[in-house]
Scaffold this active site. Structure first.
Site, mmCIF file in Angstrom:
data_model
loop_
_atom_site.group_PDB
_atom_site.id
_atom_site.type_symbol
_atom_site.label_atom_id
_atom_site.label_comp_id
_atom_site.label_asym_id
_atom_site.label_seq_id
_atom_site.Cartn_x
_atom_site.Cartn_y
_atom_site.Cartn_z
ATOM 1 N N SER A 100 0.844 -1.198 0.000
ATOM 2 C CA SER A 100 0.000 0.000 0.000
ATOM 3 C C SER A 100 0.881 1.251 0.000
ATOM 4 O O SER A 100 1.740 1.383 -0.863
ATOM 5 C CB SER A 100 -0.922 -0.046 1.221
ATOM 6 O OG SER A 100 -1.993 0.837 1.066
ATOM 7 N N ASP A 156 -8.168 -6.879 -4.952
ATOM 8 C CA ASP A 156 -7.825 -5.567 -4.387
ATOM 9 C C ASP A 156 -8.406 -4.472 -5.280
ATOM 10 O O ASP A 156 -7.938 -4.243 -6.389
ATOM 11 C CB ASP A 156 -6.295 -5.450 -4.301
ATOM 12 C CG ASP A 156 -5.839 -4.158 -3.629
ATOM 13 O OD1 ASP A 156 -6.668 -3.261 -3.404
ATOM 14 O OD2 ASP A 156 -4.636 -4.064 -3.330
ATOM 15 N N HIS A 186 -7.519 -5.654 -0.575
ATOM 16 C CA HIS A 186 -6.262 -4.942 -0.333
ATOM 17 C C HIS A 186 -5.556 -5.450 0.923
ATOM 18 O O HIS A 186 -4.331 -5.543 0.970
ATOM 19 C CB HIS A 186 -6.569 -3.453 -0.205
ATOM 20 C CG HIS A 186 -5.365 -2.585 -0.078
ATOM 21 N ND1 HIS A 186 -4.368 -2.553 -1.028
ATOM 22 C CD2 HIS A 186 -4.984 -1.705 0.893
ATOM 23 C CE1 HIS A 186 -3.425 -1.683 -0.651
ATOM 24 N NE2 HIS A 186 -3.778 -1.169 0.506
ATOM 25 N N ASP A 187 -6.330 -5.770 1.941
ATOM 26 C CA ASP A 187 -5.774 -6.214 3.220
ATOM 27 C C ASP A 187 -4.994 -7.523 3.123
ATOM 28 O O ASP A 187 -4.334 -7.909 4.093
ATOM 29 C CB ASP A 187 -6.904 -6.408 4.235
ATOM 30 C CG ASP A 187 -6.957 -5.257 5.225
ATOM 31 O OD1 ASP A 187 -6.138 -4.333 5.096
ATOM 32 O OD2 ASP A 187 -7.812 -5.278 6.127
ATOM 33 N N ARG A 201 -11.732 6.270 9.461
ATOM 34 C CA ARG A 201 -11.181 4.923 9.478
ATOM 35 C C ARG A 201 -12.173 3.913 8.909
ATOM 36 O O ARG A 201 -11.808 3.012 8.151
ATOM 37 C CB ARG A 201 -10.812 4.544 10.914
ATOM 38 C CG ARG A 201 -10.370 3.109 11.095
ATOM 39 C CD ARG A 201 -9.131 2.790 10.285
ATOM 40 N NE ARG A 201 -8.559 1.505 10.665
ATOM 41 C CZ ARG A 201 -7.454 1.004 10.143
ATOM 42 N NH1 ARG A 201 -6.804 1.687 9.224
ATOM 43 N NH2 ARG A 201 -6.976 -0.149 10.537
#
Lengths: 396, 396
Positions: A168, A334, A367-368, A238
């Site tokens: 990232s 992602d 993405h994680d 967040r």
């Protein structure tokens, strides 16, 4: 390792909505002799940089792996995190026998400029006023982050980097490192990243910033002076970002429309669905470990990131003549940093005949995935680093 | 048309951060004799419903097209909107010679229950206190919206619906209409929708609600009593939702990383990028026409929507025996209501041998495509409605 850390200090930093203090280390002051000139034009001198390291630096200093952390990450990539009490964000990746094998490599992770875990940032005290800098802190770039890391490595006597890696925003730094210091960086593993921040990602960041700045507890950035804290705004920021880190499939698989500790919907605005509870929890825990102003600055640095811009949009020119070996990794699901963005980097590297391999890991984790247990991903990193170590003659 | 409207009234409603008043019509009170029992168990009696219509109802009342609007839409689907002064959200679709041809069809659009354009909602006054209902308003469902629409049509003497259509939440109502009143609905065009709200969409809605409720100007829902208004929170909610309505490609094509009226980045938190200015504008204009509490209630209704749930998750059972003809339309780049969700509905309809056609329009415009000039989409609606009119013997 011990010798490198012998002159470091620690700092007692405040965290969370209750401003409790936590001891953070190791910290070294850098740029004392020669100020760091930021891209915005301002200069920084004699500022603290916090870092952690694992493994031992070998005699010829050829076994250095530099890890660059993501937006809300920090230098505690492995081991126990002093604020959360949980293990670091890449604990699965760093250690004896793990992909970043600390029996073989010296692994270092540096808290980025503008962050809140000991490196100079908006939470730092302005010596002239005795108050936190807040918005007096200059707007920084990913390039500035990398320059500060380079200064720290200089001070530690480390010139050569066997491999620089990160996911990232960490991957942005990896690309920036390779672009700025091709002779210093032997190899690079940019993960789940891009050479420029997309319009959609800028948009999501803008929402996060608006949510923070809309919170009256933000106090125009001076919340620390008033012992207030924009918890709600930072929490919304967040939560928004967190959705982009997961794939729709992962959300559906993990939560679907399952209800939270109830059999029927309640016809109200409490968290009926598990996905709501989960997001609220993500927001709530985040505000206890991160600084709202740091969030503004670091998201802005990401928005400004556009590596090709310095060559009029010609990304290939950035890497012309590079000898750095690249291993670029993406994840199929992602959508925050989609594989297409990494393929753009691959094409640019191919255009200048650079040494590059590319892999898209099939996963529904979004993405994680770079933070999760993905065996294929781990094997790739492990294999590439093993090859680099052999090439450089690092003892097994 | 004139005869249908002769007993309607208008209402002077407040809008925007300055609480200016705007005249809204046509409004009829319904459920005077028989209260509407909501899914939550509460009852509503003698409540206002606002609607607009175009074209003339024919003698045998066989040319009715019911349009269901989306989350932030309203009954002003065509013509001049009294609050914004702009043309309605489906102005391109409704009119003489347009897909919803008002020379042939009688087109009606009803403001949904819980909204803020004249139909009973949280902005309505509680006669006992003389104050706006706010959170005293009951939590409603898409089913409740449809029931109220049915009551209005009953009162207007309209039984048969030649076609019910709408996009997004409008499409949810279309499916709900077809499920509840298969004998009343001859055909249905659900557009860019789903038979259940996904975990990701619930998550985005939850963020919007948290942003609104985090704004101290929200005042626990009693902002109208205090002449305050949660502008910032509602704006963040709208900005978040708005991103999901566009495709990443559309954002990249429209804005990319273009700067807003400047040649260089400013190293600050003002809107440097066009995409930031655009989003801020979207948020700012939205708060002037919509009600924050309505946003809470209607997003909640969407979250609760799960048509298959009433048959233990067996969506096909919902439609068993239906004679309604379906034309289901999706857009290839819609990630808010992706084609896969509509295909799930198509499979369910196929399983009970219902009459269904399905089309995925190729476009990069994302979810918003149903509001934009998409010739292929218009042709489809036009063709399907023409076929239905011929089938039912509606004069051309």
């Amino acid at each position: 390792m011990t010798s490198l850390l012998k002159n470091t200090t620690t700092a007692s930093l405040v965290f969370g909505s209750d401003y409790h203090t936590v001891e953070v280390g190791h910290i070294l002051n850098v740029c004392a002799d020669e100020p760091l000139v930021l891209e915005c034009g301002k200069q920084l001198a004699d500022i603290p940089v916090a870092f952690q390291c694992w493994g031992e630096l070998n005699a010829d200093k050829s076994n250095v792996i530099l890890i660059c952390h993501a937006l809300t990450g920090d230098q505690y990539a492995a081991g126990r995190h002093p604020v959360t009490g949980k293990v670091g964000w890449w604990n699965d990746m760093i250690g004896p026998g793990k992909p970043l094998d600390t029996d073989r490599f010296f692994v270092i992770c540096i808290n980025v400029l503008g962050s809140c875990m000991g490196t100079y940032g908006p939470k730092s005290i302005n010596p002239e006023t005795g108050e936190p800098l807040g918005l007096e802190f200059p707007v920084i770039t990913v390039g500035d982050m990398v320059e500060l890391q380079a200064r720290l490595l200089d001070q530690l006597g480390i010139n050569e980097i066997l491999c620089v890696t990160g996911g990232s925003m960490g991957g942005m730094q990896v690309l920036e490192w390779a672009a700025r210091y091709p002779e210093r960086v032997l190899s690079a593993i940019p993960i789940a990243t891009a050479a420029r921040h997309s319009a959609q990602n800028i948009a999501f960041h803008e929402i996060g910033r608006q949510a923070i700045m809309a919170d009256p507890e933000w106090c125009e950035g001076k919340y620390m002076q008033q012992k207030r804290y924009p918890q709600k705004g930072l929490s919304v920021a967040r939560m928004t970002a967190h959705i982009t880190y997961l794939s729709e499939d992962a959300l559906q698989r993990k939560f679907g429309r399952e209800l939270q500790n109830k059999e029927k919907i309640t016809f109200g605005f409490d968290a009926d669905f598990q996905v709501e509870s989960y997001l609220r929890y993500q927001g709530m825990t985040f505000v206890e470990r991160f600084d709202a102003n740091s969030y503004l600055y670091i998201t802005r640095a990401m928005d400004y990131f556009d590596l090709g811009e310095r060559h009029n949009g010609n990304l290939a020119e950035v890497f012309r003549g590079t000898k750095t070996r690249f291993c670029i990794i993406t994840f199929s699901s992602d959508w925050c940093f989609p594989p297409a963005e990494s393929k753009r980097v691959v094409r640019a590297l191919n255009a200048v005949a650079a040494d590059v391999s590319y892999a898209e890991v099939e996963t529904d984790k979004g993405h994680d995935a770079f933070l999760l247990d993905e065996p294929e991903f781990k094997d790739m990193v492990s294999g590439f680093l093993g090859g680099m170590a052999t090439y450089r003659g690092v003892a097994a």
